[in-house]
Scaffold this motif. Structure first.
Motif, PDB file in Angstrom:
ATOM      1  N   UNK A 238      29.458  65.463  38.952  1.00 29.15           N
ATOM      2  CA  UNK A 238      28.247  64.637  39.019  1.00 29.15           C
ATOM      3  C   UNK A 238      28.209  63.657  37.846  1.00 29.15           C
ATOM      4  N   UNK A 239      27.379  62.649  38.016  1.00 34.02           N
ATOM      5  CA  UNK A 239      27.103  61.701  36.943  1.00 34.02           C
ATOM      6  C   UNK A 239      25.683  62.001  36.480  1.00 34.02           C
ATOM      7  N   UNK A 240      25.518  62.229  35.185  1.00 32.27           N
ATOM      8  CA  UNK A 240      24.196  62.576  34.665  1.00 32.27           C
ATOM      9  C   UNK A 240      23.662  61.393  33.860  1.00 32.27           C
ATOM     10  N   UNK A 241      22.414  61.049  34.091  1.00 33.39           N
ATOM     11  CA  UNK A 241      21.790  59.990  33.290  1.00 33.39           C
ATOM     12  C   UNK A 241      20.476  60.491  32.718  1.00 33.39           C
ATOM     13  N   UNK A 242      20.143  59.985  31.549  1.00 34.92           N
ATOM     14  CA  UNK A 242      18.802  60.189  30.996  1.00 34.92           C
ATOM     15  C   UNK A 242      18.196  58.802  30.890  1.00 34.92           C
ATOM     16  N   UNK A 243      17.001  58.652  31.427  1.00 40.12           N
ATOM     17  CA  UNK A 243      16.404  57.322  31.411  1.00 40.12           C
ATOM     18  C   UNK A 243      14.927  57.401  31.081  1.00 40.12           C
ATOM     19  N   UNK A 244      14.357  56.250  30.818  1.00 33.69           N
ATOM     20  CA  UNK A 244      12.925  56.154  30.535  1.00 33.69           C
ATOM     21  C   UNK A 244      12.528  56.924  29.297  1.00 33.69           C
ATOM     22  N   UNK A 245      13.240  56.749  28.174  1.00 43.03           N
ATOM     23  CA  UNK A 245      12.957  57.449  26.917  1.00 43.03           C
ATOM     24  C   UNK A 245      12.912  58.960  27.117  1.00 43.03           C
ATOM     25  N   UNK A 246      13.833  59.482  27.852  1.00 40.31           N
ATOM     26  CA  UNK A 246      13.917  60.918  28.048  1.00 40.31           C
ATOM     27  C   UNK A 246      12.959  61.446  29.096  1.00 40.31           C
ATOM     28  N   UNK A 247      12.381  60.560  29.870  1.00 41.70           N
ATOM     29  CA  UNK A 247      11.402  60.976  30.867  1.00 41.70           C
ATOM     30  C   UNK A 247      12.097  61.590  32.082  1.00 41.70           C
ATOM     31  N   UNK A 248      13.217  60.998  32.478  1.00 39.95           N
ATOM     32  CA  UNK A 248      13.894  61.485  33.672  1.00 39.95           C
ATOM     33  C   UNK A 248      15.335  61.861  33.368  1.00 39.95           C
ATOM     34  N   UNK A 249      15.765  62.966  33.958  1.00 39.68           N
ATOM     35  CA  UNK A 249      17.181  63.319  33.950  1.00 39.68           C
ATOM     36  C   UNK A 249      17.604  63.322  35.404  1.00 39.68           C
ATOM     37  N   UNK A 250      18.654  62.566  35.707  1.00 40.54           N
ATOM     38  CA  UNK A 250      19.065  62.469  37.106  1.00 40.54           C
ATOM     39  C   UNK A 250      20.537  62.783  37.218  1.00 40.54           C
ATOM     40  N   UNK A 251      20.895  63.279  38.382  1.00 43.40           N
ATOM     41  CA  UNK A 251      22.294  63.568  38.651  1.00 43.40           C
ATOM     42  C   UNK A 251      22.677  62.835  39.922  1.00 43.40           C
ATOM     43  N   UNK A 252      23.811  62.161  39.884  1.00 42.39           N
ATOM     44  CA  UNK A 252      24.229  61.318  41.005  1.00 42.39           C
ATOM     45  C   UNK A 252      25.586  61.771  41.510  1.00 42.39           C
ATOM     46  N   UNK A 253      25.790  61.611  42.799  1.00 48.58           N
ATOM     47  CA  UNK A 253      27.085  61.881  43.386  1.00 48.58           C
ATOM     48  C   UNK A 253      28.011  60.715  43.050  1.00 48.58           C
ATOM     49  N   UNK A 254      29.144  60.993  42.386  1.00 47.01           N
ATOM     50  CA  UNK A 254      29.992  59.865  41.982  1.00 47.01           C
ATOM     51  C   UNK A 254      30.640  59.137  43.160  1.00 47.01           C
ATOM     52  N   UNK A 255      30.753  59.775  44.305  1.00 45.94           N
ATOM     53  CA  UNK A 255      31.438  59.132  45.432  1.00 45.94           C
ATOM     54  C   UNK A 255      30.581  58.096  46.134  1.00 45.94           C
ATOM     55  N   UNK A 256      29.332  58.470  46.427  1.00 40.80           N
ATOM     56  CA  UNK A 256      28.497  57.538  47.195  1.00 40.80           C
ATOM     57  C   UNK A 256      27.200  57.171  46.487  1.00 40.80           C
ATOM     58  N   UNK A 257      27.009  57.689  45.288  1.00 37.49           N
ATOM     59  CA  UNK A 257      25.821  57.303  44.534  1.00 37.49           C
ATOM     60  C   UNK A 257      24.542  57.951  44.994  1.00 37.49           C
ATOM     61  N   UNK A 258      24.635  59.010  45.783  1.00 45.03           N
ATOM     62  CA  UNK A 258      23.421  59.682  46.254  1.00 45.03           C
ATOM     63  C   UNK A 258      22.797  60.448  45.089  1.00 45.03           C
ATOM     64  N   UNK A 259      21.486  60.358  44.991  1.00 44.01           N
ATOM     65  CA  UNK A 259      20.777  61.091  43.942  1.00 44.01           C
ATOM     66  C   UNK A 259      20.770  62.569  44.305  1.00 44.01           C
TER      67      UNK A 259
END
Lengths: 176, 983
Positions: B96-117
């Protein structure tokens, strides 16, 4: 038929005093018929010469009246074609204008057969032209009702230039 | 019954809309439009690993997360996160691809193949505990919950969380001591351990102590991390909270003054301080200070000073830093990659001196020894990049077992390039994701003779025509149809870099947020020319010179901060000259004047109200004084204070006249103050100065006329209720004003109850369309206003006078003698929130107009202006029909054929620019956001142009056949006639 048929013969050798000239009269020529009208009937003949030919005149008036039918027909067609601007109504209307113009231009030709020294066709010709003009008037009215005639103020002032401004102004949000 | 009625309504709407819609056939896609997708300025990147598809995942400053194909550079997938949801950290956790965004408000994981959350969590349940708290991702080297994938540790809001990488399930969280400010996480690659390093005693950017925490995650207990070690170290100097890195089992930090490097072991209490100056091979510049490069971490530490960068290795046993390599920056600077790679290497990219920025040299250095592992000199990567800003390194194992290296370089102009084996594999012009200004510029005329042009193009043209005729007659195969579509899409005629007769081939000159100016071709959107970044804070783009001769190149002026002005040649992109006024420009007013050299005059107003004429020549100044002084006004909007103030420009005091002094000074004339408690300015806009209006009259169905109120000095202002979300619905309102900017007179005012912002709109000719949100109906609304001049009696137009110039209709109008004005208004519902509005422009203003509505889904709807005509009647009379009025309906049509973006989305839509083509029926439209979209529209259909797919061959063929038929039938007729006569 055969019984009525008469035999005829011509004697080329007859050069008698009966003929005033040396040559025989041509075949089928009857001198009697070729005699000029008698002196006494000359007064009547003169009067006839100046009087219009009634038959021709009647015919000329008939021709003069003929556009009436056309007008009726055209009015009906125009009514049928409706009041929207489309190819049919425009064609109808333009023929309605064009035809009378052609007819008026060719009216001399039309009345030529009826015209002679005795018959004056001016009046029927004027009537004819008048009726044609009436038809044209109807067509023009139709054209106007279609809105294709520049008769209102709006038709003339649509391309009036926009007046310039006496003052100039600009501005907005200050740049940060 | 209701159903039938509804059907009837829909049918009527459809019948009305059908002729106005802009449908498109399948083979017409791409004929008049192009769409380009970008990602923006890359701030972090990770490469795919192992058996995954070869991709690089990037997070950008435009809040985009994207996967790019490593071989082609194409976007595989892309997501645009909302405003204020900027991505801070991006990591690839295997599957998975992990991102932290919005000053630590959201942690999201994305499928690297198709970008599905895959999952999304908000670690901080309550409102943000600490907005400035750092965020970090620690990729754990173990699978604690036993679901088959390694877990991730997240630092957000001064708390550490451990999530399952697959499901996003929260496995553990810390109860942190509040006085420790954790900066970074580091997972031990070999043990089930997580380190967190931070500071104690934080005051601003300085801290007194270094703190290290460690957590153990034993497999037996799934609930609680058992061991919690806590170490503190207090150096002599206060520490800077800006830089802290993990390196080789140590934490390294720098003192606030940048003179001391502090290292501390992760395992035991052993701190060490070293003087930064001792580590440098050269003297620190006077007043200079060393910095720890934030990106570089892992096994090496990089100390940067103004004079160069030093790579340091920290001794495993003692914690002593030692110098391994020295890199000195060259012209375009030096960038280092993050060294968190395996093997431990760091990439250094420099632009060698003398290369003029066109060349790039890449080195890979070992963190262990400082040796150069791989080196490639002088990679050509093209000019105009304005140096380097970042590099990301990707080592990969070659087939022969040695290491190869890929570099993802980010230029100073945001451009992205992938370098591999000494060459640029692909490059992306990412500057175009940040367009801030647009101008349409004419191309130079075709220098070739007309005969030669025809000769060159004739063969292709004939071929194309034959193909088109074949397609029309249904004789072409699928392949040939495709061939035709392609030929039309990329016809040489369309792609020429010269002016065309119809004005379709133009240059779209854009100013980007990095200060770069680019010229794009309208045919396919390719970059014709570009400049290096010209200014740090680009503000405006003008056409400063539009010569009457097409051979003379037009000039473009870029206005930067501090009154910086740069002129650029519109045909070549060459920088012509630069000038700096040396003051902050507050207002920019392009004047309707040209100097003898055809330079357009621009007024720049400084904050003190002094107005400066540009170009600053004596002639230009004299021209301004003669023509406009005393007649020029301007207004200033102060959003914060809620005021609009109007000024007049007058001659300055002659006493203080000197070189560089303002040409005019401002005198305040009027001021409108909106009550702060109830109104705040939401939108201010006026007419486009370049808009041409064909007629000052509006014709009615009964052949009467209405006089448009066309005073150019009119603006539209909308205000909303402050803090509207916290107020009840019936206390919210939007107030719309029409103001005269010369006198400050309010021409019209209307209040929309229960309405709220955002307000956007467009002002064209004498009408305005604006949108807002109806909070009661819970639907967006669009309102239309139209202004008419009531002083003329429409019955009594002096036709003859008007025709022969005797009328007073063309006398200049003055705002000081205002006529009575009638304003007609109407409102409609619109199904989507409106982001912005624009209107099509045509050369003479005869063609009808389309309102271009940018929706919240980043699409553009082209709505015929007749739908937002406030004179739409409830009951349509034949006269209304003749005028072309459409029956009033409360909802505006919103049908797929009305979308001029078709099935494309202009992600992050920020603006719509329109310009007229030379052909009256067409208007050019350019929309920009992160994507670019160009389209040619014909609001009233192309009445003056044969369509592109018009088959000339078929026409010629038909005529030939007819001529042939006439000849043959004439011969037959003649023969028959002769025959009949012999009978």
């Amino acid at each position: 038929m055969a019984a009525k048929a008469r035999k005829w013969a011509l004697d080329f050798g007859d050069t008698g005093p009966s003929s005033s000239r040396s040559a025989p009269e041509p075949l089928g020529y009857n001198r009697q018929h070729a005699i000029e009208p008698a002196e006494d009937s000359s007064a009547v003949g003169k009067k006839d010469k100046n009087a219009p030919d009634m038959f021709k005149l009647t015919k000329a008036w008939e021709v003069a009246g003929s556009p009436l039918k056309q007008i009726g027909m055209m009015a009906f067609m125009m009514w049928m074609s409706g009041s929207t601007v489309q190819i049919f109504s425009i064609m109808m209307t333009f023929t309605g204008i064009w035809q009378p113009m052609q007819a008026i231009r060719g009216s001399a030709q039309i009345f030529l057969p009826f015209k002679d020294a005795r018959t004056d066709v001016l009046l029927p010709r004027l009537a004819f032209c008048g009726l044609q003009l009436l038809g044209m008037g109807i067509a023009l009215w139709k054209l106007n009702s279609l809105g294709l005639l520049p008769t209102s103020a709006s038709d003339w002032t649509s391309s009036l230039a926009v007046p310039p401004n006496a003052e100039f102004s600009g501005g907005g949000f200050p740049l940060s | 019954m209701a159903g039938a009625q509804k059907f009837f309504t829909i049918a009527t709407v459809f019948l009305v809309v059908a002729p106005l819609a802009q449908g498109l056939f399948e083979d017409q896609v791409g004929m008049w439009d192009w769409h380009q997708q970008y990602v923006g300025r890359v701030k972090s990147a990770v490469f795919s690993s192992g058996t995954q598809k070869k991709r690089v995942f990037v997070a950008t400053e435009q809040n985009a997360l994207a996967a790019l194909n490593l071989r082609t550079g194409q976007i595989a997938w892309r997501h645009l996160l909302g405003e204020g949801d900027s991505i801070q950290t991006l990591e690839s956790a295997g599957r998975t691809i992990i991102t932290i965004s919005g000053d630590g408000k959201y942690v999201r994981s994305w499928n690297p193949n198709d970008g599905v959350l895959l999952w999304e969590v908000a670690p901080q349940s309550s409102s943000k505990e600490d907005p400035d708290a750092p965020v970090d991702i620690g990729l754990l080297s173990f699978d604690w919950d036993g679901d088959g994938a390694n877990d991730v540790a997240i630092l957000a809001g001064n708390n550490v969380f451990v999530y399952s990488a697959l499901s996003g399930e929260l496995l553990w969280r810390t109860r942190m001591l509040t006085d420790i400010r954790i900066q970074k996480l580091h997972a031990d690659p070999s043990a089930k351990r997580l380190f967190a390093a931070g500071f104690l005693g934080v005051e601003g950017t300085a801290a007194s102590k270094l703190a290290i925490l460690s957590f153990d995650f034993p497999s037996e207990t799934k609930e609680e991390a058992i061991h919690k070690a806590h170490m503190e170290f207090e150096p002599l100097q206060p520490l800077s909270t800006k830089s802290l890195v993990f390196a080789n089992g140590y934490v390294a930090a720098l003192s606030s003054d940048g003179l001391t490097l502090v290292t501390h072991s992760l395992e035991r209490s052993a701190g060490f301080e070293a003087s930064a100056a001792d580590l440098l091979p050269f003297k620190l510049p006077r007043g200079g200070r060393a910095e720890l490069l934030p990106g570089v971490s892992g096994n090496a530490v990089a100390l940067s000073t103004g004079a160069g960068v030093v790579l340091l290795k920290i001794d495993e046993k003692t914690g002593h830093p030692s110098r391994t390599a020295v890199l000195s920056p060259s012209e375009g600077g030096l960038v280092l990659s993050d060294s968190l790679t395996d093997p431990a290497v760091v990439a250094a990219l420099t632009t060698p001196p003398g290369g003029g920025g066109d060349l790039l040299s890449a080195q890979v250095l070992s963190c262990e020894s400082g040796d150069v592992v791989s080196k490639s000199e002088s990679v050509q990567w093209g000019g105009n990049h304005g140096g380097l800003s970042r590099v990301f390194l990707n080592p990969y194992l070659k087939k022969d077992g040695t290491w190869g290296y890929r570099f993802l370089a980010v230029g100073g102009d945001d451009s992205l390039a992938l370098l591999q084996q000494g060459e640029v594999v692909w490059a992306r012009e990412e500057a175009l994701a940040g367009v801030v200004g647009v101008q349409f510029v004419n191309l130079p005329p075709d220098e070739e003779s007309a005969v030669k042009r025809v000769e060159e193009g004739i063969e292709e043209w004939v071929k194309l025509q034959l193909l088109a005729a074949k397609v029309t007659l249904f004789l072409a195969s699928e392949e040939e149809q495709q061939q035709l579509a392609n030929a039309r899409k990329f016809s040489a005629e369309k792609m020429k870099v010269t002016m065309d007769h119809n004005g379709f081939r133009r240059l779209i000159v854009v100013l980007t947020s990095c200060g770069k100016v680019l010229g794009l071709h309208t045919g396919d959107g390719r970059v014709i020319w570009s400049t290096p970044p010209l200014t740090k804070s680009p503000q405006r783009l003008f056409l400063s010179r539009t010569p009457s001769s097409p051979r003379t190149p037009p000039e473009i002026m870029v206005l930067g901060g501090e009154g910086e002005m740069i002129w650029v040649n519109g045909h070549t992109g060459a920088v012509l000259r630069k000038q700096s006024l040396g003051f902050e420009v507050s207002q920019v007013i392009p004047l309707p004047l040209k100097d003898p050299a055809e330079q357009r005059l621009v007024l720049l107003v400084d904050p003190e109200g002094g107005a400066h004429v540009v170009p600053g020549t004596a002639e230009a100044g004299a021209l301004f004084r003669e023509r406009l002084l005393g007649k020029t006004f301007y207004y200033k909007v102060d959003k914060k204070a809620g005021t609009i103030t109007g000024y007049v420009l007058q001659a300055p005091d002659s006493a203080g006249r000197s070189e560089g002094s303002p040409a005019a000074s401002s005198v305040e004339l009027w001021s409108i103050v909106f009550p702060k408690e109830t109104e705040q300015i939401a939108a201010v806009f006026g007419r486009r100065p370049e808009e041409s209006v064909h007629s000052q009259l509006r014709m009615l169905g009964n052949h009467q006329v209405l006089h448009k109120y066309l005073n150019r000095n009119t603006i539209f202002v909308a205000t909303t209720t402050p803090d509207e979300s916290s107020k009840p619905v019936d206390e919210r309102s939007v107030v719309a004003y029409l103001l005269d900017t010369v006198t400050g007179r309010v021409l019209y005012r209307v209040t929309h109850q229960n309405a709220q912002g955002p307000v956007s709109g467009v002002f064209s000719e004498n009408w305005i369309a604006y949108s807002y949100f109806n909070a009661r109906a819970f639907r967006p609304e669009i309102s239309a206003l139209e202004m008419f001049d009531e002083s003329h009696d429409s019955e009594k137009i002096d036709v003859l006078g008007a025709l022969f110039g005797g009328s007073n209709v063309t006398v200049p109008v003055s705002s000081l003698a205002p006529p009575p004005i009638k304003v007609v208004a109407q409102s409609y519902f619109f199904p989507q929130t409106v982001k912005m509005m624009a209107v099509t422009l045509t050369a003479k203003g005869i063609t009808g107009k389309q309102v271009l509505i940018g929706t919240s889904s980043d699409q553009i709807v082209a709505l015929d202006r007749r739908f937002v005509d406030p004179r739409r009647p409830e009951v349509v009379t034949p006269q209304d029909q003749e005028e072309g009025l459409i029956q009033y309906r409360e909802a505006l049509p919103f049908l797929p054929p009305l979308f001029i973006t078709h099935n494309n989305q202009v992600e992050g839509l920020r603006g719509i620019a329109t310009a007229p083509a030379r052909l009256e029926s067409n208007s050019l439209m350019f929309a920009y956001g992160i994507d670019l979209y160009y389209m040619r529209t014909a609001p009233s259909k192309t009445y003056d142009l044969l369509t592109e797919d018009f088959s000339y061959a078929l026409l010629v063929l038909t005529i030939l056949i007819l001529v042939g038929a006439i000849v043959v039938s004439a011969a037959i007729a003649h023969r028959n006639q002769l025959k009949n006569q012999w009978l």
